[in-house]
Design a protein around this motif. Structure first.
Motif, short mmCIF file in Angstrom:
data_model
loop_
_atom_site.label_atom_id
_atom_site.label_comp_id
_atom_site.label_asym_id
_atom_site.label_seq_id
_atom_site.Cartn_x
_atom_site.Cartn_y
_atom_site.Cartn_z
N LEU A 50 9.61 -16.10 -50.40
CA LEU A 50 10.18 -16.96 -49.75
C LEU A 50 11.14 -17.74 -50.66
CD1 LEU A 50 9.82 -19.49 -47.40
CD2 LEU A 50 8.02 -20.22 -49.12
N ALA A 51 12.11 -18.47 -50.16
CA ALA A 51 12.79 -19.36 -51.06
C ALA A 51 13.01 -20.78 -50.28
CB ALA A 51 14.32 -18.66 -50.83
N ARG A 67 25.12 -17.24 -46.50
CA ARG A 67 26.02 -16.11 -46.08
C ARG A 67 25.69 -14.74 -46.93
NH1 ARG A 67 30.56 -20.34 -45.55
NH2 ARG A 67 30.02 -20.98 -43.23
N GLU A 68 25.75 -14.96 -48.35
CA GLU A 68 25.45 -13.95 -49.28
C GLU A 68 24.29 -12.91 -48.93
OE1 GLU A 68 26.76 -10.99 -51.76
OE2 GLU A 68 27.80 -12.78 -50.78
N LEU A 69 23.12 -13.88 -48.52
CA LEU A 69 22.07 -12.94 -48.19
C LEU A 69 22.21 -12.29 -47.00
CD1 LEU A 69 19.30 -15.79 -48.54
CD2 LEU A 69 19.66 -13.96 -50.13
N TRP A 74 19.67 -9.14 -46.84
CA TRP A 74 18.41 -9.51 -47.28
C TRP A 74 17.74 -10.42 -46.39
CZ3 TRP A 74 20.37 -10.73 -52.70
CH2 TRP A 74 20.67 -9.66 -53.52
N SER A 75 16.38 -10.17 -46.25
CA SER A 75 15.74 -10.93 -45.34
C SER A 75 14.43 -11.55 -45.91
CB SER A 75 15.43 -9.84 -44.04
OG SER A 75 14.43 -10.80 -43.09
N LEU A 96 22.53 -18.75 -39.63
CA LEU A 96 22.34 -17.88 -40.89
C LEU A 96 20.86 -17.40 -40.85
CD1 LEU A 96 25.07 -19.13 -43.15
CD2 LEU A 96 25.12 -16.85 -42.12
N GLY A 97 20.04 -17.83 -40.03
CA GLY A 97 18.64 -17.48 -40.11
C GLY A 97 17.58 -18.51 -40.44
N VAL A 98 18.23 -19.64 -40.82
CA VAL A 98 17.21 -20.70 -41.47
C VAL A 98 16.43 -21.27 -40.40
CG1 VAL A 98 16.66 -22.90 -42.65
CG2 VAL A 98 18.40 -21.18 -43.22
#
Length: 132
Positions: A50-51, A67-69, A74-75, A96-98
């Motif tokens: 987790l981040a 964006r870079e993830l 990278w998930s 972006l998936g958050v």
């Protein structure tokens, strides 16, 4: 000790220290990065579960980090921590998936709750999550 590891990406040393101590006390392995660039390197080297990401950082912003993830496919679950009520920024992060947002100042019990939900969602992706 829990096996999950958490990466904190925040340019403010005081915030990183607070999160580091609180999460270590809760039994997590914790890594920290003072910039988005350093955070990307820690993802490669430490492979966190987790981040926790600050959105407003000098250099690579939180959105640029996300964006870079995404670009690298990278998930991992991300909890965005922000002191700003910027609806456009939140919408960009969502695209972006958050899924998880924590607003400063925050209560540690809310942090622990979001961490538990995000990690459970990673293990059980079909789990329906309510983040309030």
């Amino acid at each position: 000790m829990k096996k999950d590891s958490i990466l904190i990406v925040d340019d403010q040393p005081g915030v990183r220290r607070l999160l580091l101590e609180a999460l270590r006390q809760a039994g997590f392995r914790v890594f920290q990065a003072a910039s988005g660039e350093e955070g990307l390197q820690k993802i490669i080297s430490e492979k966190p579960s987790l981040a926790i990401l600050d959105m407003k950082m000098p250099g690579m912003s939180g959105v640029e980090f996300l964006r870079e993830l995404h670009r690298r496919a990278w998930s991992l679950p991300i909890i965005v921590v922000t002191a700003y009520e910027d609806k456009d920024l939140a919408e960009q992060a969502r695209k972006l998936g958050v899924q998880y947002f924590l607003h400063k100042p925050f209560d540690l019990s809310h942090l622990y709750h979001l961490v538990d939900i995000a990690l459970a969602q990673q293990c059980y992706p079909d789990l329906e999550v309510l983040t309030g």
